[in-house]
Design an enzyme around this catalytic site. Structure first.
Site, PDB file in Angstrom:
ATOM      1  N   LYS A  22     -10.262 -26.454  54.063  1.00 54.16           N
ATOM      2  CA  LYS A  22     -11.025 -25.816  52.986  1.00 54.16           C
ATOM      3  C   LYS A  22     -11.147 -26.753  51.785  1.00 54.16           C
ATOM      4  O   LYS A  22     -12.232 -26.941  51.243  1.00 54.16           O
ATOM      5  CB  LYS A  22     -10.323 -24.519  52.545  1.00 54.16           C
ATOM      6  CG  LYS A  22     -10.877 -23.923  51.269  1.00 54.16           C
ATOM      7  CD  LYS A  22     -10.175 -22.642  50.891  1.00 54.16           C
ATOM      8  CE  LYS A  22      -8.935 -22.816  50.043  1.00 54.16           C
ATOM      9  NZ  LYS A  22      -9.179 -23.215  48.646  1.00 54.16           N
ATOM     10  N   ASN A  23     -10.020 -27.340  51.390  1.00 56.75           N
ATOM     11  CA  ASN A  23     -10.021 -28.135  50.155  1.00 56.75           C
ATOM     12  C   ASN A  23     -10.739 -29.480  50.303  1.00 56.75           C
ATOM     13  O   ASN A  23     -10.959 -30.166  49.314  1.00 56.75           O
ATOM     14  CB  ASN A  23      -8.584 -28.362  49.664  1.00 56.75           C
ATOM     15  CG  ASN A  23      -7.986 -27.092  49.085  1.00 56.75           C
ATOM     16  OD1 ASN A  23      -8.674 -26.073  48.965  1.00 56.75           O
ATOM     17  ND2 ASN A  23      -6.710 -27.136  48.738  1.00 56.75           N
ATOM     18  N   CYS A 124      -6.482 -17.677  36.847  1.00 57.07           N
ATOM     19  CA  CYS A 124      -6.405 -17.024  38.146  1.00 57.07           C
ATOM     20  C   CYS A 124      -4.970 -16.588  38.357  1.00 57.07           C
ATOM     21  O   CYS A 124      -4.106 -16.838  37.516  1.00 57.07           O
ATOM     22  CB  CYS A 124      -6.906 -17.930  39.259  1.00 57.07           C
ATOM     23  SG  CYS A 124      -5.737 -19.125  39.838  1.00 57.07           S
ATOM     24  N   ARG A 129      -4.951 -22.571  34.721  1.00 59.27           N
ATOM     25  CA  ARG A 129      -5.870 -23.509  35.361  1.00 59.27           C
ATOM     26  C   ARG A 129      -7.037 -23.939  34.469  1.00 59.27           C
ATOM     27  O   ARG A 129      -8.201 -23.645  34.742  1.00 59.27           O
ATOM     28  CB  ARG A 129      -6.365 -22.921  36.685  1.00 59.27           C
ATOM     29  CG  ARG A 129      -5.215 -22.535  37.585  1.00 59.27           C
ATOM     30  CD  ARG A 129      -5.636 -22.135  38.936  1.00 59.27           C
ATOM     31  NE  ARG A 129      -5.932 -23.262  39.801  1.00 59.27           N
ATOM     32  CZ  ARG A 129      -6.231 -23.146  41.083  1.00 59.27           C
ATOM     33  NH1 ARG A 129      -6.275 -21.963  41.629  1.00 59.27           N
ATOM     34  NH2 ARG A 129      -6.492 -24.200  41.814  1.00 59.27           N
ATOM     35  N   ASP A 316       0.832 -26.027  47.682  1.00 59.10           N
ATOM     36  CA  ASP A 316       0.182 -25.099  48.619  1.00 59.10           C
ATOM     37  C   ASP A 316       1.059 -24.760  49.829  1.00 59.10           C
ATOM     38  O   ASP A 316       0.680 -23.922  50.646  1.00 59.10           O
ATOM     39  CB  ASP A 316      -1.162 -25.681  49.095  1.00 59.10           C
ATOM     40  CG  ASP A 316      -2.242 -25.559  48.027  1.00 59.10           C
ATOM     41  OD1 ASP A 316      -2.000 -24.899  46.998  1.00 59.10           O
ATOM     42  OD2 ASP A 316      -3.334 -26.132  48.222  1.00 59.10           O
ATOM     43  N   ARG A 408     -10.135 -16.220  52.490  1.00 60.52           N
ATOM     44  CA  ARG A 408     -10.635 -17.364  51.725  1.00 60.52           C
ATOM     45  C   ARG A 408     -10.146 -18.686  52.327  1.00 60.52           C
ATOM     46  O   ARG A 408     -10.802 -19.711  52.153  1.00 60.52           O
ATOM     47  CB  ARG A 408     -10.141 -17.303  50.267  1.00 60.52           C
ATOM     48  CG  ARG A 408     -10.781 -16.192  49.451  1.00 60.52           C
ATOM     49  CD  ARG A 408     -10.409 -16.372  47.996  1.00 60.52           C
ATOM     50  NE  ARG A 408     -10.512 -17.771  47.629  1.00 60.52           N
ATOM     51  CZ  ARG A 408      -9.651 -18.434  46.854  1.00 60.52           C
ATOM     52  NH1 ARG A 408      -8.621 -17.814  46.347  1.00 60.52           N
ATOM     53  NH2 ARG A 408      -9.820 -19.700  46.581  1.00 60.52           N
TER      54      ARG A 408
END
Ligand code: UD1
Length: 432
Positions: A22-23, A124, A129, A316, A408
Site C-alpha cells: 500500500k505505502n 488522525c 501528523r 507499522d 484500507r
C-alpha cells in the site's frame, strides 16, 4: 458495518501470497500525475485506499484504465494512468480527510502545473501528523505557500519549481516522497538531506527513474535529483508489502504454525523487523519464492523493541509485535518513538487477557499463558491487525468491529488466512 469473527486456536500452515505494498502503491500512483504519458502499474493491492486515491486522481483529470482486475490474489491488479492534461489542481477535503496520503498529490501537481491546492489532512487516530516538513521542502524549491480556509495553496511564482537543498529536520516518509516527485521536474539540481530511507521511497525513486527522472543516492539519506523538462511512459511493478509479510510471519509464530510468505525481495525490505523476530525465537529462512517462517520453541521469547525510521524496527509493526509479546515467556518493553498516540490497541488486547501497562511512549508487556476471545474494536490499521493476530490464538471467539481500517491496508485478509487453516469470517452487517 461488517465485523470479523475468528474462532481461535488453529495452527496455520501453507503459503500466503504477499500483495503489493500500500505505502509504495499510493506514491507510485501519484507519480502518474508527473507525465503526459502513461504509467502502467502492476501488482497493485486490492485496498480501500487505492480506490480512494483513484477517485482523487480522476478529479485531477487522470484517465485510469484497468488492464487486469487482479482477481488472482497472488498477482494483484494492473492499471494504466495517463494524465495528458491536468484539468483541476484542487484536492478536496472530502477525499483528503479519508486518506492522509492524498497529500502526496501536492508535489506532482505543483511540479507539473506550477500550482496546487490541497486540503490540510488534519490529525488522525495515531497522532497529530503535521505536514510542516512537506511545506518547508516546497518553499526550499521556490514555492510560495499559503494556508487558507483549511487548504494549502502552493504556487511556483515562475510556473516552475527551482532545484534547491532541502534539509529535513526530522525523517519523514511522506515529505521525502512529495519533495522527490516535485524535484524530478524542477529546474536544476535538488539535494534532499536527511531523507527517509524506507524501501517504498526507493521503489518510488526507481519508478521515477524509469520515467526519465535523474535521481541518485537511492536508499541513502541524501538524494540528488537533476530536474528534467518532462517524464515519459513507464511500466513498473509495485514492491511486496513488508508490513503485510511481517504480520503474517507473526501469525505463523503465534499459532505454532509454519507459513511460507510469498513475495520478491522480502529480506532487504524486512530489515529492522527480521532481527527483532529472530530474537523472539522465529526462524525465517529465505526460499526461492519468499520466506519460510515458524517459531523454533514452544513460546515466543520476550524481546524489547523500539520503533525507528528504516532500517530500524518499523512503527507499522509495533502493534502486531505487541500482540505476539502478549504471549511471550517473560517481559517485553516496547517503545514507540514515531507517533505520539499509537497504543490504542493496548486496552483492546487487555480485554482479551493481555497484561500490558503503558507509561508515556513505553508499554510493558508481561507474557500471559493464554488470551481469551472477546468482542473488540479496531482503532487504526495496524492496531486492527494486532487484534486479528490475538484472535487467531485466543481461546473461544473474537469479534472485531470497525474493520474498515483493515480494508484500507490488508488485501483479502480473510481469504488469505482461511487458505492456511484459520477459522475466520467476515460477517456482513453484523458489526457495531
Ligand atoms: C508513512 C506511512 C505510515 C508509517 C509512517 C512512518 C504511508 C502512506 N504511510 O506515513 O504507514 O507509519 O510513514 O513509517 O507511507 N512529521 C512531522 N511533520 C511533517 C511530516 C511528518 O512532524 O511534515 C512527523 C510525523 O508526525 C511523525 C513522523 O514525522 O511523527 C514520521 O511521519 P512520516 O514519516 O511523515 O509518516 P507518513 O509519511 O505520514
Amino acid at each position: 458495518m461488517d465485523r470479523i469473527a475468528i474462532q481461535g486456536g488453529f495452527r496455520l500452515e501453507g503459503q500466503i501470497p504477499i500483495s503489493g505494498a500500500k505505502n509504495a502503491a499510493l506514491p507510485l500512483m501519484c507519480a502518474g500525475l508527473l507525465t503526459k504519458g502513461t504509467l502502467r502499474l502492476s501488482n497493485l493491492p486490492h485496498l480501500a485506499d487505492i480506490k480512494t486515491l483513484k477517485s482523487l486522481l480522476l478529479g485531477h483529470g487522470t484517465k485510469i484504465k484497468t488492464e487486469d482486475e487482479g482477481l488472482d490474489v497472488a498477482k494483484g491488479a494492473v492499471i494504466t494512468l495517463s494524465s495528458p492534461d491536468i484539468t483541476n489542481t484542487v484536492a478536496p477535503y472530502d477525499i483528503v480527510r479519508k486518506m492522509r496520503a492524498s497529500i502526496l498529490v501536492l508535489g506532482p501537481l505543483l511540479a507539473r502545473t506550477g500550482e496546487a491546492t490541497v486540503s490540510l489532512p488534519g490529525g488522525c487516530a495515531i497522532g497529530n501528523r503535521p505536514i510542516d516538513l512537506h511545506l518547508k521542502g516546497f518553499e526550499d524549491l521556490g514555492a510560495q505557500i499559503e494556508l487558507k480556509e483549511g487548504y494549502v495553496r502552493a504556487k511556483a511564482p515562475t510556473g516552475r519549481l527551482k532545484g534547491g537543498t532541502v534539509h529535513f529536520a526530522t525523517v519523514s516518509v511522506g515529505a521525502t516522497e512529495n519533495i522527490l516527485m516535485a524535484a524530478a521536474l524542477a529546474e536544476g539540481t535538488s539535494v534532499i538531506e536527511n531523507a527517509a530511507r524506507e524501501p517504498e521511497i526507493s521503489d518510488l525513486a526507481h519508478c521515477l527513474n524509469a520515467m526519465g527522472a535523474k535521481i541518485t543516492g537511492i536508499g541513502t539519506e541524501t538524494l540528488t535529483v537533476i530536474g528534467v523538462d518532462s517524464l515519459h511512459d513507464a511500466d513498473y511493478a509495485v514492491m511486496a508489502d513488508r508490513i503485510e509479510a511481517g504480520s503474517y510471519a507473526i501469525a505463523a509464530a503465534m499459532t505454532g504454525g509454519e507459513i511460507e510468505i510469498l513475495g520478491k525481495n522480502l529480506v532487504p525490505a524486512l530489515t529492522g523487523t527480521l532481527d527483532m523476530l529472530r530474537s523472539a525465537g522465529l526462524s525465517l529462512d529465505e526460499t526461492d519464492s519468499g520466506m519460510m517462517v515458524k517459531l523454533e520453541s514452544d513460546l515466543v521469547k520476550g524481546v524489547d523493541a523500539t520503533t525507528h525510521p528504516y532500517p530500524g524496527f518499523p512503527t507499522d509493526m509495533q502493534a502486531q509485535v505487541m500482540a505476539m509479546m502478549s504471549l511471550c515467556d517473560s517481559v517485553s518493553v516496547i517503545t514507540e518513538t514515531i507517533f505520539e498516540n499509537r497504543f490504542m490497541h493496548v486496552p483492546e488486547l487487555c480485554r482479551m487477557g493481555a497484561d500490558i501497562t503503558t507509561h508515556g511512549s513505553t508499554a510493558t508487556v508481561r507474557g500471559v499463558k493464554r488470551l481469551l476471545g472477546a468482542e473488540v474494536m479496531a482503532t487504526d490499521l495496524r492496531a486492527s491487525m494486532s487484534l486479528v493476530l490475538a484472535g487467531l490464538v485466543a481461546e473461544g471467539d473474537t469479534y472485531i468491529n470497525r474493520i474498515y481500517h483493515l480494508d484500507r491496508g490488508y488485501d483479502r485478509l480473510c481469504e488469505k488466512l482461511l487458505k492456511v487453516g484459520a477459522r475466520i469470517e467476515r460477517q456482513v452487517g453484523k458489526g457495531i
